[in-house]
Enzyme design. Sequence first.
Site, PDB file in Angstrom:
ATOM      1  N   ALA A   1       0.825  -1.211   0.000  1.00  0.00           N
ATOM      2  CA  ALA A   1       0.000   0.000   0.000  1.00  0.00           C
ATOM      3  C   ALA A   1       0.857   1.259   0.000  1.00  0.00           C
ATOM      4  O   ALA A   1       0.452   2.286  -0.544  1.00  0.00           O
ATOM      5  CB  ALA A   1      -0.926  -0.005   1.212  1.00  0.00           C
ATOM      6  N   THR A   2       2.050   1.203   0.592  1.00  0.00           N
ATOM      7  CA  THR A   2       2.911   2.392   0.571  1.00  0.00           C
ATOM      8  C   THR A   2       3.257   2.760  -0.856  1.00  0.00           C
ATOM      9  O   THR A   2       3.205   3.929  -1.254  1.00  0.00           O
ATOM     10  CB  THR A   2       4.191   2.143   1.385  1.00  0.00           C
TER      11      THR A   2
ATOM     12  N   ASN B   1      -5.765   3.807  10.523  1.00  0.00           N
ATOM     13  CA  ASN B   1      -5.012   2.703  11.094  1.00  0.00           C
ATOM     14  C   ASN B   1      -4.748   2.869  12.583  1.00  0.00           C
ATOM     15  O   ASN B   1      -4.425   1.911  13.277  1.00  0.00           O
ATOM     16  CB  ASN B   1      -3.679   2.527  10.352  1.00  0.00           C
TER      17      ASN B   1
ATOM     18  N   GLN C   1      -6.598  -0.640   5.447  1.00  0.00           N
ATOM     19  CA  GLN C   1      -7.211  -1.172   6.660  1.00  0.00           C
ATOM     20  C   GLN C   1      -8.672  -1.537   6.443  1.00  0.00           C
ATOM     21  O   GLN C   1      -9.274  -2.180   7.285  1.00  0.00           O
ATOM     22  CB  GLN C   1      -7.128  -0.126   7.789  1.00  0.00           C
TER      23      GLN C   1
ATOM     24  N   SER D   1      -3.634  -3.424   0.536  1.00  0.00           N
ATOM     25  CA  SER D   1      -2.442  -4.098   1.041  1.00  0.00           C
ATOM     26  C   SER D   1      -2.728  -5.566   1.284  1.00  0.00           C
ATOM     27  O   SER D   1      -3.799  -5.928   1.739  1.00  0.00           O
ATOM     28  CB  SER D   1      -2.042  -3.423   2.350  1.00  0.00           C
TER      29      SER D   1
ATOM     30  N   HIS E   1      -0.951  -7.746   3.355  1.00  0.00           N
ATOM     31  CA  HIS E   1      -0.725  -8.353   4.663  1.00  0.00           C
ATOM     32  C   HIS E   1      -1.694  -7.883   5.740  1.00  0.00           C
ATOM     33  O   HIS E   1      -1.587  -8.287   6.877  1.00  0.00           O
ATOM     34  CB  HIS E   1       0.734  -8.171   5.105  1.00  0.00           C
TER      35      HIS E   1
ATOM     36  N   THR F   1       8.824  -7.681 -12.759  1.00  0.00           N
ATOM     37  CA  THR F   1       8.175  -8.986 -12.782  1.00  0.00           C
ATOM     38  C   THR F   1       7.152  -9.055 -11.663  1.00  0.00           C
ATOM     39  O   THR F   1       7.461  -8.776 -10.516  1.00  0.00           O
ATOM     40  CB  THR F   1       9.212 -10.111 -12.589  1.00  0.00           C
TER      41      THR F   1
ATOM     42  N   CYS G   1       4.108   2.173  12.245  1.00  0.00           N
ATOM     43  CA  CYS G   1       5.045   3.043  11.526  1.00  0.00           C
ATOM     44  C   CYS G   1       5.447   4.247  12.339  1.00  0.00           C
ATOM     45  O   CYS G   1       6.382   4.938  11.999  1.00  0.00           O
ATOM     46  CB  CYS G   1       4.452   3.464  10.183  1.00  0.00           C
TER      47      CYS G   1
END
Lengths: 350, 179
Positions: free
Chosen positions: A65-66, A145, A173, A193, A195, A233, A319
Site C-alpha cells: 500500500a505504501t 489505522n 485497513q 495491502s 498483509h 516482474t 510506523c
Amino acid sequence: MQATSPVDPRVLDAMLPYFVSRYGNPHSRTHLYGWESDEAVEAARAQVANLINASPKEIVFTSGATECNNVSVKGVMHFYKEKKKHVITTQTEHKCVLDSCRHLQQEGFDVTYLPVKSDGLIDLNELRSSIRTDTGLVSVMAVNNEIGVIQPMEEIGQICKEFNIPFHTDAAQALGKIPIDVNKWNVSLMSLSGHKVYGPKGVGALYMRRRPRIRVEPQMNGGGQERGIRSGTVPTPLVVGMGAACELAMKEMEYDEKRVTELKDRLLNGIRAKLDGVVVNGSTESRYAGNLNLSFAYVEGESLLMGLKEVAVSSGSACTSASLEPSYVLRALGVDEDMAHTSIRNEPAL
Amino acid sequence: MLTSKSLQFGAHAIKGLSRVSNFSKLVAPATITPRKPYVQGGELFSTTATSSADGENEEEKRISVTFVDKDGEETQIKVPIGMSMLEAAHQNDIELEGACEGSLACSTCHVIVMDVEHYNKLEDPTDEENDMLDLAFGLTETSRLGCQVIAKPELDGLRLALPAATRNFAVDGYKPKPH
C-alpha cells in the site's frame, strides 16, 4: 488486526506451488511455465477486483500500500502538473501519504491538510470550501489505522464527482473488513495491502478507474508490465496469496464482523467495569470494531505497554512506534498531550 | 514449405494491389467514411497515389497537418479526408512507427495533439485505445494514437507533436522502417 496479520493457512496452501514447481515468469509468453503463471496472476487479479466491485482490468499489482499511495499521490500530480497544482488530504492520513504530500510541497505544489473533528471524521463543508479550480486530487483514507474510524466515503465521493476531481483513498485497513464498492464511493484510485487481510507481506494492489480514465506517471519505469504503471516482474506467489486472501475475506466478512464486534464489546466493557478514566479515541458510531484505541487517564502509555506482558498491543501505529512523539493522529483529534501519551491501540481479532 | 511460399506470394500480390493507382478512380474518398476504427485505412481502397489524376477534386478534400518532431522541426503535409494520421505519416516518410499497422495492439504511433481545441474536436478514445495509450512513452493529456485520428474537415491546421521515443527501446537512435 491492524499492524499486520498472520497468513491464513489456506492462503499459504495456494501460494506454495508457485514458489517451487510453478515458478515461471508470468510475462514469458512462449512456454507453459509462463502461461500457467500468467493464468494464476489473472485469476488473483479477478479475486481482488471482486472484493471491491471493480473490473480486473482496473487492478495493478504493486509491492504494497505504501507504493500504491506514492504512485497515486505523486503520480497523479506529476501527470497533470501543467494545470493542477493543489492536493487536499487530511491530517490523520498514513505517513506515506503525508510524506508524499510534503515531497510535492517541496516541488512547488500546494497541499491542504484538512483538520478532523474530535471524533476523527472530516467536516464535509470544510472539504467543499477548500476545493479550488486547480485541485488535482483528494486523498482520504477509508479506515484509520490508529483509531479505526471510518470516514464518510460516499459523501466525499459525491463531492469529488460534483467538482470532477480524482478521489484517492488508502483502503489498506478497510479491505476485507468493511464492504467496499468503488462505484458507490466514486473513487478513482484505491490503495490495497496484502498483509492486512491475512495475506503475505510484500504485495499490494492499486485500483485505477478506467471510466473516466485516470492517468499517473509511473514510479517504476521498465518493460511496461502492469499496464505500464508498474514495471517489474509480478511476484506470482505473493499475488496469488493476495488473491486467495481477498476471496476468503469476501466469503467470511460478515461472520468476522460479528465476531470482532463481540470481542470488542467484551474487551471494552470488561475494562470499563474495572477502571474509570478510560476514553475511546475517535467516533464510536463510525468505526471498525477491530481497532480500539483507548486512553487511560493518569497512566503513561509506554509503561503500561511494558507492564502488559501477555498482550500484543501498540501505542499508536507500527510506523510511528519508533518515534518518541505522541501520535499526530491523536493530536489532530484534539486529545490532550497527556492523554495522547497514554493511548493504547487494541486490536481484537480472530 | 510450399504453403509458406504461396503465402509469401499472396502477401506480395496484395501489396502490389494497393500500389495500383487504378483503384483511386474506382472509389472516391467520400465513400470511405465512416470507417471501422480497427482496420487501418483499408489499403485496397485508399487513394494512395499522391500523383493522382483528378488533382482539383483532391485539393478540397484534403486537410493540412503539421508534424513537429522532437527537435522542433516541422513538416507540413496534406492529408485526404478519411485517412488516418499514421498512414499519412508513412506516405510522407515522417518518422512515426506503426508496429502493429493500426490494429490497436501497440502504442508506437503515439502523437500529441498540440492544440486543445483540435483535441476536443476528436472523438473520445475507446477503452481499447486508452489501454494502449497507457503504455505509451511520454504520455500527455492530449495524446492520441495516430492510427485512430482520422482526417476530417474540422481538423484543418492540426499540429501533431511526435514524442521523443516509443516503447520500442532503441537508445542508439535506430528507427524501424514501416512494414
